[in-house]
Design an enzyme around this catalytic site. Structure first.
Site, PDB file in Angstrom:
ATOM      1  N   ASP A 156       0.892  -1.141   0.000  1.00 24.67           N
ATOM      2  CA  ASP A 156       0.000   0.000   0.000  1.00 24.67           C
ATOM      3  C   ASP A 156       0.940   1.202   0.000  1.00 24.67           C
ATOM      4  O   ASP A 156       2.043   1.116   0.509  1.00 24.67           O
ATOM      5  CB  ASP A 156      -0.815  -0.065   1.299  1.00 24.67           C
ATOM      6  CG  ASP A 156      -1.643   1.155   1.526  1.00 24.67           C
ATOM      7  OD1 ASP A 156      -2.381   1.524   0.606  1.00 24.67           O
ATOM      8  OD2 ASP A 156      -1.559   1.730   2.621  1.00 24.67           O
ATOM      9  N   ASP A 194      -0.680  -0.140   6.087  1.00 26.09           N
ATOM     10  CA  ASP A 194      -0.503   0.514   7.378  1.00 26.09           C
ATOM     11  C   ASP A 194      -1.663   0.186   8.308  1.00 26.09           C
ATOM     12  O   ASP A 194      -1.780   0.714   9.399  1.00 26.09           O
ATOM     13  CB  ASP A 194      -0.322   2.015   7.227  1.00 26.09           C
ATOM     14  CG  ASP A 194      -1.478   2.648   6.479  1.00 26.09           C
ATOM     15  OD1 ASP A 194      -2.400   1.912   6.075  1.00 26.09           O
ATOM     16  OD2 ASP A 194      -1.467   3.868   6.300  1.00 26.09           O
ATOM     17  N   ASP A 225      -7.313  -1.083   5.241  1.00 25.91           N
ATOM     18  CA  ASP A 225      -6.796  -2.141   4.377  1.00 25.91           C
ATOM     19  C   ASP A 225      -7.178  -3.540   4.843  1.00 25.91           C
ATOM     20  O   ASP A 225      -6.706  -4.526   4.296  1.00 25.91           O
ATOM     21  CB  ASP A 225      -5.262  -2.059   4.293  1.00 25.91           C
ATOM     22  CG  ASP A 225      -4.809  -0.811   3.565  1.00 25.91           C
ATOM     23  OD1 ASP A 225      -5.522  -0.403   2.632  1.00 25.91           O
ATOM     24  OD2 ASP A 225      -3.761  -0.268   3.936  1.00 25.91           O
TER      25      ASP A 225
HETATM   26  P1  ADP Z   1      -3.720   4.505  -0.094  1.00 25.98           P
HETATM   27  O1  ADP Z   1      -3.927   3.297  -0.911  1.00 25.98           O
HETATM   28  O2  ADP Z   1      -2.691   5.396  -0.744  1.00 25.98           O
HETATM   29  O3  ADP Z   1      -3.428   4.223   1.316  1.00 25.98           O
HETATM   30  P2  ADP Z   1      -6.487   5.179   0.528  1.00 25.98           P
HETATM   31  O4  ADP Z   1      -7.294   4.069  -0.085  1.00 25.98           O
HETATM   32  O5  ADP Z   1      -6.353   5.166   1.990  1.00 25.98           O
HETATM   33  O6  ADP Z   1      -5.069   5.354  -0.188  1.00 25.98           O
HETATM   34  O7  ADP Z   1      -7.138   6.544   0.072  1.00 25.98           O
HETATM   35  C1  ADP Z   1      -7.228   6.834  -1.312  1.00 25.98           C
HETATM   36  C2  ADP Z   1      -7.585   8.261  -1.578  1.00 25.98           C
HETATM   37  O8  ADP Z   1      -8.869   8.554  -1.036  1.00 25.98           O
HETATM   38  C3  ADP Z   1      -6.663   9.263  -0.965  1.00 25.98           C
HETATM   39  O9  ADP Z   1      -5.558   9.512  -1.784  1.00 25.98           O
HETATM   40  C4  ADP Z   1      -7.558  10.477  -0.820  1.00 25.98           C
HETATM   41  O10 ADP Z   1      -7.622  11.162  -2.041  1.00 25.98           O
HETATM   42  C5  ADP Z   1      -8.906   9.872  -0.538  1.00 25.98           C
HETATM   43  N1  ADP Z   1      -9.218   9.834   0.894  1.00 25.98           N
HETATM   44  C6  ADP Z   1      -9.297   8.731   1.661  1.00 25.98           C
HETATM   45  N2  ADP Z   1      -9.600   9.045   2.932  1.00 25.98           N
HETATM   46  C7  ADP Z   1      -9.689  10.379   2.979  1.00 25.98           C
HETATM   47  C8  ADP Z   1      -9.972  11.341   4.002  1.00 25.98           C
HETATM   48  N3  ADP Z   1     -10.204  10.972   5.271  1.00 25.98           N
HETATM   49  N4  ADP Z   1      -9.987  12.648   3.671  1.00 25.98           N
HETATM   50  C9  ADP Z   1      -9.739  13.030   2.419  1.00 25.98           C
HETATM   51  N5  ADP Z   1      -9.475  12.196   1.412  1.00 25.98           N
HETATM   52  C10 ADP Z   1      -9.442  10.900   1.662  1.00 25.98           C
HETATM   53 MG    MG Z   2      -3.899   3.318   3.166  1.00 28.98          MG
END
Ligand code: ADP
Ligand code: MG
Length: 625
Positions: A326, A518, A522
């Site tokens: 991730d 993390d 996930d």
């Molecule tokens: P990663 O795979 O990089 O860990 P996530 O699945 O956790 O990414 O989140 C993907 C995207 O969703 C982020 O890049 C962001 O644009 C958006 N996002 C997720 N959670 C939030 C939040 N709490 N506030 C704002 N944007 C969010």
């Molecule tokens: Mg993440």
């Protein structure tokens, strides 16, 4: 040595002395039986009792039974032949010496492991009538204030309410970099307070605290059995009856054939070979050394800050051929800096304030960073309603205003027209009462150790891939700077599962896929992959629960160490299996052909066991891995 071991040593010495005396005095004949039975029972009475009990409980085909039948048989053969009973006693002596050694070695390595995992807190200090008193950490309730003095272990997770200090986290993370804490910092149990006195308000019960959870995990790791361990127990089911039948055949078939062909049958000699065969067949070395190797491997890993929840995961780790990362918080720090704020009608400060309040319940790294950018403490009462859509963002009711904070996907789903941004970075759009109010561009920093982790994995023949919910430009630049060719962006948590399954289906048979996250949002992928690895788990419960392997700090090179430890451990397991089975087969053949006798059989067995146990203990040492 403990009491039991000392008693056994005494029994060995007495029995040895008596047997030697009888031998020197030349005790022979049928009356010799009644003399030799004394040292025999001194050394072997517990085995005889266990064997007889086993017969009554219909669980007779164990090592006690084998030893009993073989030695009793040797005693009886002693009467019929020239009256030499030393062999039966000697076999018991050898066997018990081996057992003594093994219990000593096993006890020692268990103690080693527990001392390595020396994080169990024994007491907590509370203040009562102006004095510091020790109480049992179980008696502390959530919200109590405990005092931790320099040199003491933090017993329970909590938040520092007074004082500042430096903590030694080495027992938890394997890293010796001290961590500074002050008022407001959260601290976890198992760390050692090094400099100042701190007062900690507990946020968890003792049993729910990090140190207790880790200890539980390591202590229960043995209950998830690996394939090799299952193999041994299945193998034993076929093996024991098979050797018993072979021993019977070896005892009676050749004499019968000789008898029928008119030759002398030499019955005693063949029965003796059959009995030796039984003694030699006992698979003690395997039965003891395999679980011990896994136990030592898990113990060694935990000393490096790597918690492995069962020997099956250790085995799977050793077969990993692809690690899927991730991005946010795993390869990158997950601490975003605000690069730019583009706003429409609402002022920049006001916009960030809305965002910070809307995000105040989210544990996502982005949310945390946005709150940090706000700089002030958030008044949580202003947040009336909130919904977090993972992989999208949050929708909240702040005061009486509808605030949506998230990526392109969120805006599209709400039907809000958003502007794209020319800056490279993660773009967080904001809509207030359904009208577009601008965006914040944030960017994350790649961890300094990520690149090394990826290249070391490559050296081990392991591919890396990135799955992220972030936009493709950010994913691409991260992948390029880490020299990872396989990356997939703009994925929702469910898409991550689909992608993982796709990668899984392409893996060669017998190879495993590890997902490293993390631990925030996930959980589905963590459980879908062969091995779910949660990283940076100091204090994060969700990750400790969901993952199969937990890395206590957030250094990606720990994945490399985990794989190396797993491979070393499996090498040891296979070495032991091959060595033990090989010697076993050899000694069985020698006995069947009358080249080796019962002495040699036991000697080989005890020797193999000692070497295998010593070899297993090597799995504990992970330093120069
Ligand atoms: P990663 O795979 O990089 O860990 P996530 O699945 O956790 O990414 O989140 C993907 C995207 O969703 C982020 O890049 C962001 O644009 C958006 N996002 C997720 N959670 C939030 C939040 N709490 N506030 C704002 N944007 C969010
Ligand atoms: Mg993440």
């Amino acid at each position: 040595m403990n009491k039991k071991q000392k008693k056994m040593l005494l029994r060995i010495l007495i029995s040895l002395f008596m047997t030697a005396a009888f031998k020197i005095l030349g005790v022979k004949g049928s009356y010799g039986f009644f003399l030799y039975i004394i040292p025999y029972l001194i050394i072997g009475y517990d085995i005889v009792i266990k064997a007889i009990k086993g017969i009554f409980n219909k669980q007779m085909l164990d090592e006690n039974f084998l030893m009993f039948v073989a030695t009793a048989g040797a005693m009886i053969i002693g009467i019929t032949s020239d009256g030499d009973y030393t062999e039966a006693v000697a076999v018991m002596l050898f066997y018990q010496t081996g057992e003594l050694f093994q219990s000593y070695a096993v006890g020692k390595s268990r103690r080693n492991i527990s001392s390595l995992m020396d994080i169990r807190p024994d007491y907590a200090n509370i203040e009562k009538d102006g004095q510091v008193i020790h109480i049992c950490p179980d008696d502390v309730t959530v919200g109590d204030i405990i005092i931790v003095q320099p040199g003491e272990k933090i017993p329970i997770d909590g938040i520092v309410v007074h004082g500042c200090s430096t903590l030694n986290t080495v027992a938890l993370t394997g890293e010796s970099i001290p961590r500074d804490v002050k008022e407001g910092s959260s601290v976890i149990s198992g760390c050692i307070n090094m400099s100042g006195v701190i007062k900690v308000q507990t946020t968890k019960e003792f049993g729910e605290s990090t140190a207790s959870k880790i200890l539980d995990l390591v202590e229960n790791a043995g209950s998830r059995k690996s394939k090799s361990e299952n193999f041994v127990s299945k193998f034993a089911k076929i093996y024991t009856p098979a050797v018993c039948i072979s021993a019977l055949m070896l005892s009676f078939l050749p004499p019968l054939i000789s008898y029928l062909t008119g030759n002398p049958p030499y019955l005693a000699q063949w029965i003796y070979r059959g009995l030796s065969f039984l003694v030699a067949s006992c698979p003690c070395a395997l039965v003891i050394s395999i679980p011990l190797s896994f136990f030592a491997g898990i113990g060694g890993a935990s000393r490096e800050g790597i918690l492995i929840k069962g020997s099956n995961y250790l085995e799977a780790l050793s077969k990993t051929s692809c690690v899927v990362f991730d991005k946010t918080g795993t390869l990158t720090h997950g601490v975003f800096e605000v690069n730019a704020v583009h706003h429409n009608t609402i002022s920049k400060e006001k916009l960030i304030e809305y965002v910070a309040i809307a995000e105040c319940t989210s544990s996502h790294p982005i949310a945390q960073s946005l709150q940090k950018a706000y700089g002030l403490t958030v008044n949580r009462e202003r947040l009336k309603e909130v919904k977090e859509i993972s992989g999208n963002g949050v929708i909240a009711l702040v005061d009486d205003v509808n605030v949506a904070v998230g990526n392109d996907k969120l805006m599209t789903s709400l039907g809000i027209d958003y502007k794209s941004c020319h800056k490279v970075g993660t773009v967080i759009h904001i809509a207030i009462n359904n009208s577009y109010e601008g965006h914040i561009v944030i960017s994350d920093v790649i961890k300094s150790t990520s690149k090394q982790a990826v290249s070391s994995l490559k050296k081990l023949g392991i591919n890396s891939a990135i799955l992220t919910g972030d936009i493709s430009s950010v994913a691409e630049s991260t992948a390029n700077s880490l020299e990872i060719t396989e990356y997939y962006s703009e994925l929702l948590p469910t898409d991550k599962v689909t992608k993982t399954e796709e990668i899984l289906s392409k893996l060669p048979k017998g190879k495993m896929l590890a997902f490293v996250g993390d631990g925030i949002n996930d959980a589905p992928v963590l459980s879908r992959s062969d091995i779910g690895i949660a990283m940076g788990a100091m204090g994060s419960d969700a990750a400790i629960e969901a993952a199969d392997v937990v890395l206590m700090d957030d250094n990606p090179t720990k994945i490399v160490s985990a794989v190396k430890i797993a491979r070393k451990c499996m090498r040891i397991v296979y070495q032991n299996i091959i060595f033990a089975v090989g010697i076993k087969i050899l000694s069985l053949i020698f006995i069947a052909f009358g080249v080796a006798n019962m002495w040699l059989a036991v000697f080989a067995d005890v020797g193999v066991m000692i070497i295998a146990v010593l070899n297993s203990v090597r799995a504990l040492y992970t330093k120069n891995i």
